[in-house]
Design a protein around this motif. Sequence first.
Motif, PDB file in Angstrom:
ATOM      1  N   SER A 224      -4.538   9.363  -3.522  1.00 28.87           N
ATOM      2  CA  SER A 224      -3.983   8.412  -4.491  1.00 28.87           C
ATOM      3  C   SER A 224      -3.383   7.173  -3.834  1.00 28.87           C
ATOM      4  CB  SER A 224      -2.906   9.104  -5.345  1.00 28.87           C
ATOM      5  OG  SER A 224      -3.429  10.248  -5.964  1.00 28.87           O
ATOM      6  N   ALA A 225      -4.079   6.623  -2.842  1.00 26.64           N
ATOM      7  CA  ALA A 225      -3.599   5.400  -2.208  1.00 26.64           C
ATOM      8  C   ALA A 225      -3.831   4.214  -3.142  1.00 26.64           C
ATOM      9  CB  ALA A 225      -4.315   5.179  -0.879  1.00 26.64           C
ATOM     10  N   ARG A 226      -2.806   3.387  -3.313  1.00 27.02           N
ATOM     11  CA  ARG A 226      -2.888   2.224  -4.194  1.00 27.02           C
ATOM     12  C   ARG A 226      -2.221   1.038  -3.521  1.00 27.02           C
ATOM     13  NH1 ARG A 226      -3.493   3.765  -9.811  1.00 27.02           N
ATOM     14  NH2 ARG A 226      -3.601   6.020 -10.021  1.00 27.02           N
ATOM     15  N   GLY A 227      -2.755  -0.145  -3.815  1.00 21.90           N
ATOM     16  CA  GLY A 227      -2.161  -1.350  -3.271  1.00 21.90           C
ATOM     17  C   GLY A 227      -2.892  -2.577  -3.777  1.00 21.90           C
ATOM     18  N   GLU A 228      -2.638  -3.707  -3.126  1.00 20.88           N
ATOM     19  CA  GLU A 228      -3.312  -4.951  -3.450  1.00 20.88           C
ATOM     20  C   GLU A 228      -4.186  -5.372  -2.275  1.00 20.88           C
ATOM     21  OE1 GLU A 228      -0.781  -8.102  -4.671  1.00 20.88           O
ATOM     22  OE2 GLU A 228       0.282  -6.897  -6.167  1.00 20.88           O
ATOM     23  N   LEU A 229      -5.419  -5.769  -2.585  1.00 22.68           N
ATOM     24  CA  LEU A 229      -6.341  -6.260  -1.576  1.00 22.68           C
ATOM     25  C   LEU A 229      -6.846  -7.624  -2.010  1.00 22.68           C
ATOM     26  CD1 LEU A 229      -8.128  -5.812   0.978  1.00 22.68           C
ATOM     27  CD2 LEU A 229      -9.849  -4.834  -0.546  1.00 22.68           C
ATOM     28  N   LEU A 230      -6.532  -8.664  -1.236  1.00 22.35           N
ATOM     29  CA  LEU A 230      -6.972 -10.025  -1.553  1.00 22.35           C
ATOM     30  C   LEU A 230      -6.614 -10.392  -2.990  1.00 22.35           C
ATOM     31  CD1 LEU A 230     -10.507  -9.837   0.125  1.00 22.35           C
ATOM     32  CD2 LEU A 230      -8.412 -10.771   1.120  1.00 22.35           C
ATOM     33  N   ASN A 231      -5.383 -10.079  -3.358  1.00 20.43           N
ATOM     34  CA  ASN A 231      -4.828 -10.377  -4.690  1.00 20.43           C
ATOM     35  C   ASN A 231      -5.475  -9.572  -5.813  1.00 20.43           C
ATOM     36  OD1 ASN A 231      -3.152 -12.219  -3.458  1.00 20.43           O
ATOM     37  ND2 ASN A 231      -4.384 -14.003  -4.007  1.00 20.43           N
ATOM     38  N   GLY A 232      -6.220  -8.536  -5.472  1.00 14.55           N
ATOM     39  CA  GLY A 232      -6.783  -7.640  -6.474  1.00 14.55           C
ATOM     40  C   GLY A 232      -6.243  -6.231  -6.282  1.00 14.55           C
TER      41      GLY A 232
ATOM     42  N   LEU B   8       0.844  -1.194   0.000  1.00 10.14           N
ATOM     43  CA  LEU B   8       0.000   0.000   0.000  1.00 10.14           C
ATOM     44  C   LEU B   8       0.879   1.244   0.000  1.00 10.14           C
ATOM     45  CD1 LEU B   8      -2.901   1.168   0.282  1.00 10.14           C
ATOM     46  CD2 LEU B   8      -2.534   1.159   2.758  1.00 10.14           C
ATOM     47  N   ARG B   9       0.588   2.160  -0.917  1.00  9.34           N
ATOM     48  CA  ARG B   9       1.344   3.407  -1.018  1.00  9.34           C
ATOM     49  C   ARG B   9       0.361   4.572  -1.105  1.00  9.34           C
ATOM     50  NH1 ARG B   9       6.741   2.285  -3.246  1.00  9.34           N
ATOM     51  NH2 ARG B   9       6.944   0.019  -3.526  1.00  9.34           N
TER      52      ARG B   9
ATOM     53  N   LEU C 107      -7.881   4.081  -3.114  1.00 13.52           N
ATOM     54  CA  LEU C 107      -8.747   4.807  -2.187  1.00 13.52           C
ATOM     55  C   LEU C 107      -8.210   6.201  -1.936  1.00 13.52           C
ATOM     56  CD1 LEU C 107      -7.400   4.890   0.971  1.00 13.52           C
ATOM     57  CD2 LEU C 107      -7.794   2.450   0.725  1.00 13.52           C
ATOM     58  N   GLY C 108      -9.103   7.038  -1.475  1.00  9.68           N
ATOM     59  CA  GLY C 108      -8.758   8.400  -1.117  1.00  9.68           C
ATOM     60  C   GLY C 108      -9.851   8.988  -0.258  1.00  9.68           C
ATOM     61  N   GLY C 109      -9.500   9.987   0.530  1.00 10.61           N
ATOM     62  CA  GLY C 109     -10.513  10.606   1.389  1.00 10.61           C
ATOM     63  C   GLY C 109      -9.870  11.429   2.478  1.00 10.61           C
ATOM     64  N   ALA C 110     -10.702  11.914   3.363  1.00 12.24           N
ATOM     65  CA  ALA C 110     -10.222  12.775   4.438  1.00 12.24           C
ATOM     66  C   ALA C 110     -10.985  12.503   5.727  1.00 12.24           C
ATOM     67  CB  ALA C 110     -10.367  14.247   4.039  1.00 12.24           C
ATOM     68  N   ILE C 111     -10.300  12.735   6.844  1.00 13.39           N
ATOM     69  CA  ILE C 111     -10.911  12.631   8.171  1.00 13.39           C
ATOM     70  C   ILE C 111     -10.791  13.982   8.841  1.00 13.39           C
ATOM     71  CG2 ILE C 111     -10.827  11.497  10.418  1.00 13.39           C
ATOM     72  CD1 ILE C 111      -9.447   9.141   9.082  1.00 13.39           C
TER      73      ILE C 111
ATOM     74  N   VAL D  68     -13.537   4.267  -2.369  1.00 18.06           N
ATOM     75  CA  VAL D  68     -12.745   3.042  -2.387  1.00 18.06           C
ATOM     76  C   VAL D  68     -13.108   2.258  -3.646  1.00 18.06           C
ATOM     77  CG1 VAL D  68     -12.167   0.902  -1.203  1.00 18.06           C
ATOM     78  CG2 VAL D  68     -12.721   2.946   0.140  1.00 18.06           C
ATOM     79  N   GLU D  69     -12.092   1.833  -4.397  1.00 16.45           N
ATOM     80  CA  GLU D  69     -12.305   1.022  -5.595  1.00 16.45           C
ATOM     81  C   GLU D  69     -11.499  -0.266  -5.465  1.00 16.45           C
ATOM     82  OE1 GLU D  69     -14.295   1.644  -8.143  1.00 16.45           O
ATOM     83  OE2 GLU D  69     -14.922   3.649  -7.485  1.00 16.45           O
ATOM     84  N   ILE D  70     -12.175  -1.401  -5.614  1.00 14.41           N
ATOM     85  CA  ILE D  70     -11.530  -2.714  -5.539  1.00 14.41           C
ATOM     86  C   ILE D  70     -11.800  -3.437  -6.852  1.00 14.41           C
ATOM     87  CG2 ILE D  70     -11.455  -4.924  -4.321  1.00 14.41           C
ATOM     88  CD1 ILE D  70     -12.647  -3.351  -1.875  1.00 14.41           C
TER      89      ILE D  70
END
Length: 396
Positions: A175-183, A160-161, A187-191, A203-205
């Motif tokens: 611009s967070a990107r990574g692998e989730l469950l081999n996919g 995850l980066r 994601l992006g957002g704010a708190i 969030v896009e998977i």
Amino acid sequence: MAREIIHSYGADSALFGNVSVSLWSGIRIRDSFLSKKISQDSSYWVQIDDLRFRMNLLFAAVGGVAGRITPHEQRADYFYKILNSPFETTAEGIEKLSTTTGLRRIDVSGLSFRVLCEKGTDVYLRGGDVRLRKSWGRTLKGALRLEEVRLNDKKVVRDLRSSLLLRESGIRVRSARGELLNGRLRLGGAIDLKKKTLTRANVEIRGSDLQVLSGVIDDKTGELSGKVDVSIRVDESVADIDSLIISGELRARDVQLKEFSFQRSLVSNMVAPVLSRLAFREISSEFEIKSGKVMTETRGYGDQLDFTASGWINPELYIDQQVEATLYQAIVSELPRVAASSLESTDDGNAMVRCRLFGKVYQPAIELERGTVRRAVGAAVDDVGQGIRSIFRTRR
């Protein structure tokens, strides 16, 4: 002194391999390990290979940092608060860092973090690197890299980066990107730490493996395979499960289900072993979180049957779904006569069943439509009648 300061903030244990201090370069801490026990069954620890505060300590001393790190000063238990009051504690930590005179950068290498929760959940983050630098105003800007996230010792997220923007008022992930469950995961957002709200989160998977997910969840949920895409949108809402405003879509392909609890209930209710293995070309669902429940509208298409389901599931994994399924001739022909006779016939020669699926996900109950039960009873009575008549015919 470093150990005393950490203990004064609430750590149960604090170990440091090496601490070096330079008037012009700042503070460097190697091989640190911190731990905290929250309750009898929950605890967490943090391990960092290399932590550097790049700063001018002379400026920091003039700015009053020395007065804020007196080891004998009584402080709040921040190691307890970070889990129980994460918004306030994070905001306070960002405020302290962003206002520290002379601080230029913070570099964290080899970060590991593990949380053991009361219900037995084990969350483990490993291989974290964080780079932050002071920007305009009271802003920290930088990047995060995380090698993996494990849930109950099963790898869930990998590589995850993300870019980060930290202010006292909030955190923004870009611009967070990574692998989730081999996919693929994006994601992006704010708190907003002051309002305790999530804002503009997406969030896009794509292409995650359902078989890997099945292994992560629990062995007793059955066997699951296929690929899934998920899109999630979070409107501005309080970051609490009962107040979140979340909606999204799910689309799964080449799905196979074997020996799930609801299938075992179907087999028991309809005396139909064939239902213990189901395959679908596609399953799609629209979902929305309302009042702490996930409301769903789901459709599935397969060679054995098509179905629609409408209802909800809550965080405690209780469900309530109204299900309508069309069973094709290939599967109807394998049902016992009583079960087949209980189904409503359709114009195209197939069969339809309506039922309610409710209760705990791992042990759901099935309530068949009254018409289905009446037809099943009628078929059973007819079978008994035919049996009695055949006995009397034999005796003659």
